[in-house]
Design an enzyme around this catalytic site. Structure first.
Site, PDB file in Angstrom:
ATOM      1  CE  LYS A 228      -3.827  -2.436   2.216  1.00  0.00           C
ATOM      2  NZ  LYS A 228      -4.647  -2.690   3.408  1.00  0.00           N
TER       3      LYS A 228
ATOM      4  CD  GLN B 169      -3.541  -4.184   6.583  1.00  0.00           C
ATOM      5  OE1 GLN B 169      -3.668  -3.164   5.913  1.00  0.00           O
ATOM      6  NE2 GLN B 169      -3.947  -5.346   6.152  1.00  0.00           N
TER       7      GLN B 169
ATOM      8  CG  ASP C  86      -9.521  -0.079   4.897  1.00  0.00           C
ATOM      9  OD1 ASP C  86      -9.394  -0.588   3.773  1.00  0.00           O
ATOM     10  OD2 ASP C  86      -8.684  -0.197   5.807  1.00  0.00           O
TER      11      ASP C  86
HETATM   12  N1  GUN Z   1      -6.914  -6.798   6.404  1.00  0.00           N
HETATM   13  C1  GUN Z   1      -7.291  -7.605   5.406  1.00  0.00           C
HETATM   14  N2  GUN Z   1      -7.837  -6.882   4.405  1.00  0.00           N
HETATM   15  C2  GUN Z   1      -7.819  -5.599   4.801  1.00  0.00           C
HETATM   16  C3  GUN Z   1      -8.252  -4.380   4.204  1.00  0.00           C
HETATM   17  O1  GUN Z   1      -8.782  -4.316   3.091  1.00  0.00           O
HETATM   18  N3  GUN Z   1      -8.042  -3.274   4.937  1.00  0.00           N
HETATM   19  C4  GUN Z   1      -7.474  -3.310   6.155  1.00  0.00           C
HETATM   20  N4  GUN Z   1      -7.337  -2.160   6.811  1.00  0.00           N
HETATM   21  N5  GUN Z   1      -7.074  -4.406   6.745  1.00  0.00           N
HETATM   22  C5  GUN Z   1      -7.250  -5.545   6.061  1.00  0.00           C
END
Ligand code: GUN
Length: 286
Positions: A28, A72, A95
């Site tokens: 990311k 996350q 998100d």
């Molecule tokens: N953990 C697994 N997938 C995601 C996601 O799309 N966003 C976040 N913040 N954590 C995750």
């Protein structure tokens, strides 16, 4: 973004040392750099408390140069994840996990849409897969993927079935799907008896395989994977068994299918949040 005068800003919060999360966050941050988004990374210790995380989020909420906040998941067990996600300013919730954004999605109002589900829709759209009137079956009911992707498919006029661990005769229910979305988190669980011939199969799973017997069940005879397994001791596998590619109409690979789209949609949401916050995009046009 020169019209706005300043780069969009993304803050990523990664708590502790979950190896998979570290890989995702690296991807990311790298993508942000590539597209010109300013990013900051926060790495509180595994022992971080809910209170500590809430005060970090509140300080990021108050920063004008931060347009998007990503926490996350998963968070360590001692942390109240729901409380943390509730504290993110909905306007910076790239998100799409805040209940305000969940509600906007379920009532078909513009808002920030979760990245993996949005990526799934983008794959279908760009592959010219019809959705309206089609039977879509989603396996998995998580807040991150299953529920929001079901909502997006429903909003796009599919007839949607959401399955889970308690679903009776799962293969038969899955076989109804013209579109089958696998988001269970169990390697190769979707075998050919789950799939209608010619169906579009979207594999959201990312599972690390290090057990040799499990490797054999999924990849026996696949020379490339065998070489990778010998070299690294593990490989990635989706929720869909490779045998399904012989009878699906279209299928996404793992790795390299949904994953890159998740990151792309995160970039999209960050730019969208920046524009909305600065009044360059009316929310109803977002
Ligand atoms: N953990 C697994 N997938 C995601 C996601 O799309 N966003 C976040 N913040 N954590 C995750």
């Amino acid at each position: 973004m020169t019209a706005v005068g300043r780069r969009p800003g993304l803050a990523v919060v990664l708590v502790g040392h979950n190896p998979a999360s570290e890989v995702y966050v690296r991807g990311k941050v790298k993508a942000s750099e590539e597209v010109g988004i300013y990013s900051e990374q926060y790495t509180p210790a595994e022992t971080a408390t809910t209170t500590e995380l809430l005060s970090l989020i509140e300080s990021l909420n108050g920063r004008d140069d931060i347009d998007g906040i990503l926490v996350q998941l998963p968070l360590p067990a001692q942390v109240d994840s729901k409380k943390v996600l509730m504290t993110v300013d909905p306007a910076k919730d790239i998100d799409g996990f805040h209940p305000v954004n969940v509600g906007l999605l379920s009532t078909q109002r513009p808002g920030l849409v979760p990245c993996t589900p949005a990526g799934v829709m983008e794959i279908l759209r760009r592959s010219n897969i019809p959705i309206a009137g089609q039977e879509a079956v989603v396996v998995g009911r998580s807040d991150i993927v299953g529920k929001p992707v079901a909502m997006l498919l429903l909003n796009a006029n599919a007839t949607v079935t959401v399955c889970h661990s308690k679903t009776r005769d799962l293969p038969a229910v899955c076989q109804r799907g013209d579109i089958l979305v696998a988001a269970i988190g169990r390697a190769g669980m979707i075998t050919r008896d789950f799939v209608k011939p010619g169906a579009t199969v979207i594999d959201v799973g990312i599972n690390r395989i290090s057990d040799p017997a499990e490797f054999q069940r999924l990849f026996a005879g696949n020379e490339k994977r065998e070489e990778a397994f010998r070299a690294k001791g593990s490989v990635l596998a989706g929720d869909v068994h490779p045998e399904v590619s012989e009878m699906a109409g279209a299928i996404t690979p793992v790795p390299g299918g949904v994953g890159p789209l998740t990151i792309a949609m995160l970039m999209y949401n960050t730019v969208k949040a920046a524009k909305m916050r600065r009044g360059f995009l009316a929310p109803e046009l977002a």
